[in-house]
Write an enzyme that holds these catalytic residues in place. Structure first.
Site, PDB file in Angstrom:
ATOM      1  N   LYS A  85      42.055  35.242  44.615  1.00 46.61           N
ATOM      2  CA  LYS A  85      43.107  34.646  43.788  1.00 46.61           C
ATOM      3  C   LYS A  85      44.457  35.285  44.113  1.00 46.61           C
ATOM      4  O   LYS A  85      45.138  35.837  43.257  1.00 46.61           O
ATOM      5  CB  LYS A  85      42.773  34.827  42.305  1.00 46.61           C
ATOM      6  CG  LYS A  85      41.453  34.184  41.901  1.00 46.61           C
ATOM      7  CD  LYS A  85      41.087  34.510  40.462  1.00 46.61           C
ATOM      8  CE  LYS A  85      39.740  33.924  40.080  1.00 46.61           C
ATOM      9  NZ  LYS A  85      39.333  34.297  38.699  1.00 46.61           N
ATOM     10  N   GLY A 115      37.370  30.369  38.191  1.00 45.29           N
ATOM     11  CA  GLY A 115      37.147  30.091  36.780  1.00 45.29           C
ATOM     12  C   GLY A 115      36.830  31.363  36.021  1.00 45.29           C
ATOM     13  O   GLY A 115      36.900  32.475  36.565  1.00 45.29           O
ATOM     14  N   ALA A 119      33.035  39.612  36.461  1.00 44.31           N
ATOM     15  CA  ALA A 119      31.859  40.190  37.122  1.00 44.31           C
ATOM     16  C   ALA A 119      30.959  40.925  36.144  1.00 44.31           C
ATOM     17  O   ALA A 119      29.724  40.827  36.229  1.00 44.31           O
ATOM     18  CB  ALA A 119      32.316  41.127  38.246  1.00 44.31           C
ATOM     19  N   LYS A 170      48.056  31.975  37.850  1.00 46.99           N
ATOM     20  CA  LYS A 170      47.605  32.447  36.540  1.00 46.99           C
ATOM     21  C   LYS A 170      47.667  33.961  36.454  1.00 46.99           C
ATOM     22  O   LYS A 170      48.038  34.535  35.421  1.00 46.99           O
ATOM     23  CB  LYS A 170      46.189  31.918  36.296  1.00 46.99           C
ATOM     24  CG  LYS A 170      45.441  32.496  35.117  1.00 46.99           C
ATOM     25  CD  LYS A 170      44.615  33.725  35.481  1.00 46.99           C
ATOM     26  CE  LYS A 170      43.609  33.442  36.573  1.00 46.99           C
ATOM     27  NZ  LYS A 170      42.900  34.690  36.991  1.00 46.99           N
ATOM     28  N   ASP A 223      40.361  30.075  33.151  1.00 49.01           N
ATOM     29  CA  ASP A 223      40.552  31.408  33.709  1.00 49.01           C
ATOM     30  C   ASP A 223      41.731  32.119  33.057  1.00 49.01           C
ATOM     31  O   ASP A 223      41.709  33.339  32.848  1.00 49.01           O
ATOM     32  CB  ASP A 223      40.762  31.290  35.220  1.00 49.01           C
ATOM     33  CG  ASP A 223      40.357  32.555  35.972  1.00 49.01           C
ATOM     34  OD1 ASP A 223      39.875  33.495  35.329  1.00 49.01           O
ATOM     35  OD2 ASP A 223      40.513  32.588  37.199  1.00 49.01           O
ATOM     36  N   SER A 233      39.937  42.854  31.719  1.00 48.68           N
ATOM     37  CA  SER A 233      40.808  42.182  32.676  1.00 48.68           C
ATOM     38  C   SER A 233      41.780  43.164  33.319  1.00 48.68           C
ATOM     39  O   SER A 233      42.579  43.812  32.638  1.00 48.68           O
ATOM     40  CB  SER A 233      41.601  41.066  31.983  1.00 48.68           C
ATOM     41  OG  SER A 233      42.669  40.627  32.791  1.00 48.68           O
ATOM     42  N   GLU A 260      46.164  41.439  43.053  1.00 49.44           N
ATOM     43  CA  GLU A 260      46.573  40.182  43.666  1.00 49.44           C
ATOM     44  C   GLU A 260      47.661  39.486  42.866  1.00 49.44           C
ATOM     45  O   GLU A 260      48.518  38.810  43.436  1.00 49.44           O
ATOM     46  CB  GLU A 260      45.352  39.271  43.842  1.00 49.44           C
ATOM     47  CG  GLU A 260      44.430  39.742  44.956  1.00 49.44           C
ATOM     48  CD  GLU A 260      43.388  38.710  45.346  1.00 49.44           C
ATOM     49  OE1 GLU A 260      43.173  38.529  46.549  1.00 49.44           O
ATOM     50  OE2 GLU A 260      42.783  38.109  44.448  1.00 49.44           O
TER      51      GLU A 260
END
Length: 313
Positions: A85, A115, A119, A170, A223, A233, A260
Site C-alpha cells: 500500500k 482491505g 495480520a 488511505k 480499510d 495500526s 508506506e
C-alpha cells in the site's frame, strides 16, 4: 480449488500471516531478503519457476525489480498478487508496476489484495476481508478461490487502479486521525475527518483513473475505518506519536521507508502526482507529517474553513 504452489515474497508480519492461512491447503514456499545485508534466502530465479501464484508481501519499493525478475523466469501461467500500500521511488503504484511487467495476454496475470486484514487478527484465527482486484474478472475470481477455505474473505473486483489508489492514499489520511485522537479532540471530530477523507478519496481515485465507487469498497472505506481505529495500526500510531511530540517516525528518509503512508506523502509531492490545493484535508495531512507543529490549531482551522467560519471552534 485444488492445491496450488504458492511463493510468498517477504517474511514480515503479513508474509507470515499469508503463509499461515495458505499452508494447510496449498504448497507454500518462501523467499526473503535481509534489509541490511541484502542477502537473499534463496536465488529467486531458481525458486520461482513452477509456482502457480506469487504473493508480493513486501513494500512497493522493490516491486519493479522483483516483478522483472519474476517475469523473466516464470514460463508457465501464474498469478502475481501484491498487498503493498505504497508508491515506489518513481511514484508508481503496484498496479502501474504490475501492468508494465505483466502485460495483458501474457502468461502472468496479476491482481491486488486490499482491505481490512490486519495480520494479528488473521494470525490469531479472526476474520479478514479484502478486495481481490484484477483487470480480468476471471483472475479476480481465481484469487478469491485461493483463500476459499480460510478466514480471509476476498471480493472479486475489476478496478485495480482504483483499489490501489484508495488503499495507498488511505494510509496518508490515517495519521491525521491518530493525531486528533492523541490530542483528545473527540469522537465527533474523528467521524467528521473520516467522512471528509472518504469524500476526497473518491475524488482522487477518479482523478487517477479509477472508479469513484472503489473508494467506498473494502479497499477504501473498509480499510480506512479499520486502520484509523485499530489499536495495532502502525499508521494510526504515527499520528498518536506526533500528538505526543515524538517525531522519530517521520524525521528521516530511513523512517519514511518504514512507513508506506509517510513515504507516499513524500512521493506525491516529489513527483507532483496530485494538485494538493484541490484536496484540502490531504494537503493538511501532508503538511502536518512534514512539519508536525500546532496540530490542534491546524485541524480546528481546517474545520472552520470547511464550514465557512472564522471564529475559533
Amino acid at each position: 480449488m485444488s492445491q496450488r504452489r504458492i511463493l510468498i515474497l517477504g517474511q514480515g508480519a503479513m508474509g507470515r500471516m499469508f503463509s499461515g492461512l495458505l499452508r494447510h491447503d496449498h504448497h507454500v514456499s518462501h523467499w526473503d531478503r535481509d534489509p541490511d545485508s541484502g542477502k537473499e534466502s534463496a536465488v529467486l530465479e531458481q525458486l520461482a519457476p513452477g509456482h502457480d501464484c506469487v504473493i508480493f508481501a513486501v513494500p512497493a519499493h522493490p516491486h519493479a525489480e522483483l516483478a522483472g525478475r519474476i517475469a523473466d523466469c516464470l514460463k508457465t501461467p501464474a498469478i502475481c498478487l501484491s498487498i503493498a500500500k505504497g508508491l515506489d521511488a518513481d511514484g508508481h503504484s503496484p498496479a502501474e508496476i504490475f501492468a508494465q511487467h505483466f502485460p495483458a495476454g501474457g502468461l502472468l496475470r496479476w491482481g491486488l489484495v486490499y482491505g481490512p486484514m490486519i495480520a494479528r487478527d488473521l494470525s490469531e484465527g479472526r476474520t479478514g476481508f479484502a478486495l481481490a482486484a484484477s483487470p480480468e474478472r476471471e483472475t479476480a475470481e481465481a484469487m478469491a478461490g485461493l483463500f476459499a477455505t480460510t478466514r480471509l474473505y476476498l471480493q472479486p473486483d475489476d478496478d485495480p487502479v482504483g483499489a490501489a489508489w484508495a488503499a495507498i492514499l488511505k494510509n496518508v489520511y490515517v495519521p491525521l486521525i491518530g493525531m486528533a485522537d492523541g490530542l483528545g479532540l473527540g469522537d465527533n471530530l474523528r467521524g467528521f475527518l473520516l467522512a471528509e477523507a472518504l469524500r476526497e478519496l473518491a475524488t482522487i481515485v477518479e482523478a487517477r483513473g479509477g472508479q469513484g465507487r472503489t473508494a467506498y469498497s473494502l479497499a477504501g472505506l473498509g480499510d480506512l475505518i479499520t486502520t484509523a481505529t485499530s489499536a495495532s495500526s502502525h499508521h494510526r500510531g504515527i499520528g498518536e506519536a506526533l500528538a505526543r511530540g515524538d517525531h522519530s517516525h517521520v524525521a528521516t528518509d530511513t523512517a519514511n521507508l518504514r512507513s508506506e503512508g509517510v513515504n507516499t506523502a513524500v512521493m506525491v509531492q516529489r513527483h507532483g502526482l496530485l494538485r494538493l490545493a484541490d484536496y484540502p484535508l490531504f494537503e493538511l495531512t501532508v503538511r502536518l507529517l512534514s512539519a508536525p507543529e500546532n496540530i490542534e490549531t491546524a485541524i480546528l482551522d481546517f474545520v472552520n474553513r470547511r464550514f465557512g467560519r472564522t471564529l475559533a471552534a
